[in-house]
Scaffold this active site. Structure first.
Site, PDB file in Angstrom:
ATOM      1  N   GLU A 118      45.879  47.878  30.049  1.00 50.38           N
ATOM      2  CA  GLU A 118      46.319  48.184  30.887  1.00 50.38           C
ATOM      3  C   GLU A 118      48.125  49.265  31.264  1.00 50.38           C
ATOM      4  O   GLU A 118      48.641  49.817  31.847  1.00 50.38           O
ATOM      5  CB  GLU A 118      46.112  47.954  32.226  1.00 50.38           C
ATOM      6  CG  GLU A 118      44.691  47.856  32.724  1.00 50.38           C
ATOM      7  CD  GLU A 118      44.006  48.759  32.788  1.00 50.38           C
ATOM      8  OE1 GLU A 118      44.486  49.518  32.785  1.00 50.38           O
ATOM      9  OE2 GLU A 118      42.905  48.820  33.191  1.00 50.38           O
ATOM     10  N   HIS A 141      48.224  43.835  38.554  1.00 56.64           N
ATOM     11  CA  HIS A 141      46.783  44.230  38.436  1.00 56.64           C
ATOM     12  C   HIS A 141      45.825  43.096  38.838  1.00 56.64           C
ATOM     13  O   HIS A 141      46.493  42.057  37.953  1.00 56.64           O
ATOM     14  CB  HIS A 141      46.043  44.953  37.667  1.00 56.64           C
ATOM     15  CG  HIS A 141      44.746  45.887  37.309  1.00 56.64           C
ATOM     16  ND1 HIS A 141      44.262  45.630  37.945  1.00 56.64           N
ATOM     17  CD2 HIS A 141      44.027  44.933  36.388  1.00 56.64           C
ATOM     18  CE1 HIS A 141      42.989  46.002  37.717  1.00 56.64           C
ATOM     19  NE2 HIS A 141      42.928  45.349  36.234  1.00 56.64           N
ATOM     20  N   HIS A 143      41.733  41.202  39.920  1.00 56.01           N
ATOM     21  CA  HIS A 143      40.722  41.547  40.614  1.00 56.01           C
ATOM     22  C   HIS A 143      40.485  40.788  41.985  1.00 56.01           C
ATOM     23  O   HIS A 143      39.160  39.934  41.262  1.00 56.01           O
ATOM     24  CB  HIS A 143      39.473  41.195  39.601  1.00 56.01           C
ATOM     25  CG  HIS A 143      39.523  41.637  38.523  1.00 56.01           C
ATOM     26  ND1 HIS A 143      38.863  41.224  37.216  1.00 56.01           N
ATOM     27  CD2 HIS A 143      40.376  43.157  37.548  1.00 56.01           C
ATOM     28  CE1 HIS A 143      39.622  41.923  35.922  1.00 56.01           C
ATOM     29  NE2 HIS A 143      40.532  43.243  36.953  1.00 56.01           N
ATOM     30  N   HIS A 213      36.985  48.087  39.983  1.00 58.48           N
ATOM     31  CA  HIS A 213      37.536  47.502  39.430  1.00 58.48           C
ATOM     32  C   HIS A 213      38.924  46.491  39.706  1.00 58.48           C
ATOM     33  O   HIS A 213      38.395  45.271  39.222  1.00 58.48           O
ATOM     34  CB  HIS A 213      38.298  48.379  38.558  1.00 58.48           C
ATOM     35  CG  HIS A 213      38.833  47.432  37.284  1.00 58.48           C
ATOM     36  ND1 HIS A 213      39.375  48.315  36.212  1.00 58.48           N
ATOM     37  CD2 HIS A 213      39.069  46.549  37.220  1.00 58.48           C
ATOM     38  CE1 HIS A 213      39.999  48.080  35.453  1.00 58.48           C
ATOM     39  NE2 HIS A 213      39.703  46.326  35.930  1.00 58.48           N
TER      40      HIS A 213
HETATM   41  P1  13P Z   1      43.916  43.112  30.246  1.00 54.00           P
HETATM   42  O1  13P Z   1      43.490  41.305  29.440  1.00 54.00           O
HETATM   43  O2  13P Z   1      44.647  43.736  28.343  1.00 54.00           O
HETATM   44  O3  13P Z   1      45.534  42.346  30.146  1.00 54.00           O
HETATM   45  O4  13P Z   1      42.746  43.623  30.858  1.00 54.00           O
HETATM   46  C1  13P Z   1      42.520  42.730  31.548  1.00 54.00           C
HETATM   47  C2  13P Z   1      42.197  43.950  32.650  1.00 54.00           C
HETATM   48  O5  13P Z   1      41.990  43.439  33.938  1.00 54.00           O
HETATM   49  C3  13P Z   1      41.824  45.183  32.373  1.00 54.00           C
HETATM   50  O6  13P Z   1      41.491  46.012  33.802  1.00 54.00           O
HETATM   51 ZN    ZN Z   2      41.372  45.074  35.517  1.00 53.98          ZN
END
Ligand code: 13P
Ligand code: ZN
Length: 268
Positions: A118, A141, A143, A213
């Site tokens: 990302e 970022h 989840h 996401h």
């Molecule tokens: P990475 O392992 O490349 O950081 O990706 C994790 C992710 O949440 C992608 O949206």
């Molecule tokens: Zn992600």
């Protein structure tokens, strides 16, 4: 010698990243390699770091980011686990330097760990923040379960529907996430399109929800970015708990929220 041992200020910043990575894992927001963190550490870089040679090939960012010339970032590695970043940050992340073309970077420390997929979103946001003289240095970022679940509900994706709902669950959410939650329609993870959409929303909101996401937040430092996600997630949990007890939560009234804005001098 480990780079962090020669730069104590950098060490403190990377330790904060490790602490937050642990919180993301403990919250159940970071399955496998889920989520990423980057921090602009340019202001912490001393001559010994500046003298470090590249330990990777020159890698393209995928876009041109003029304000990032010569900047340094600590980045979670792609495919690396948050729970591992928490314990061994320099084995599961790396320090990159943006090259003079503003379109590529090299890794300079400690290991040639490729930065997060990302990176386009993270670096586009950092570029924008520097351009407007913002004091924000960190982007996260992750989840979060309830917030991602809510993004599967079409009605909740309408502009400011979730912001209003989440603010109304508990007074502190509006106080500590005063700009609310922006919405990004589903876009391919890691894409320049996702980066551009994120950038556009972060002028209006400090946290955005990537449909189906996760969330992306900006903050003064990594703790600040985490805190904003955490208060929104708390509100989402209160909503889900109310629904699972069999009722639609009443929520604070418009007048109660307006009173919060006056009392805390909030922008919205
Ligand atoms: P990475 O392992 O490349 O950081 O990706 C994790 C992710 O949440 C992608 O949206
Ligand atoms: Zn992600």
């Amino acid at each position: 010698m480990n780079i962090l041992d020669i730069t104590p200020a950098l060490k403190a910043e990377v330790q904060k990243v490790a602490e937050v990575a642990g919180y993301l894992w403990q919250n159940g927001w970071a399955e496998r390699n889920g989520g990423n963190i980057t921090v602009n550490i340019t202001h912490l870089i001393n001559d010994s770091v500046r003298a470090l040679p590249a330990i990777s090939q020159v890698m393209p960012i995928g876009t041109v980011l003029p304000h990032l010339k010569g900047c340094y970032f600590f980045c979670k590695g792609t495919g690396k686990r948050m729970r591992d970043l928490a314990r061994r940050p320099m084995e599961n992340g790396s320090i990159i330097r943006i090259l003079d073309d503003c379109a590529s970077y090299v890794i300079v420390a400690d290991n040639p760990v490729m930065p997060t997929s990302e990176l386009p979103s993270h670096l586009s946001v950092h570029n924008h923040l520097i351009g407007k003289g913002s004091p924000y240095t960190a982007t996260v970022h992750t989840h979060p379960i309830e917030l991602v679940a809510m993004s599967h509900n079409r009605a909740m994706l309408e502009k400011d529907v979730l912001t209003r709902l989440l603010w109304s669950m508990i007074p502190e959410t509006k106080a500590f996430c005063p700009l609310g939650l922006g919405i990004i329609p589903y876009t391919l993870p890691g894409s320049i399109e996702l980066a551009d959409a994120t950038l556009a929303q972060l002028d209006e909101y400090d946290v955005v929800l990537w449909e189906k996401h996760g969330v992306f937040a900006q903050g003064l430092d990594v703790m600040d970015a985490f805190d904003q996600i955490d208060v929104l997630s708390k509100s989402a949990k209160i909503y889900v708990a109310s629904r699972s007890m069999g009722f639609e939560p009443e929520g604070m009234t418009d007048e109660q929220m307006a009173e919060m804005s006056r009392a805390f001098n909030l922008p919205k």
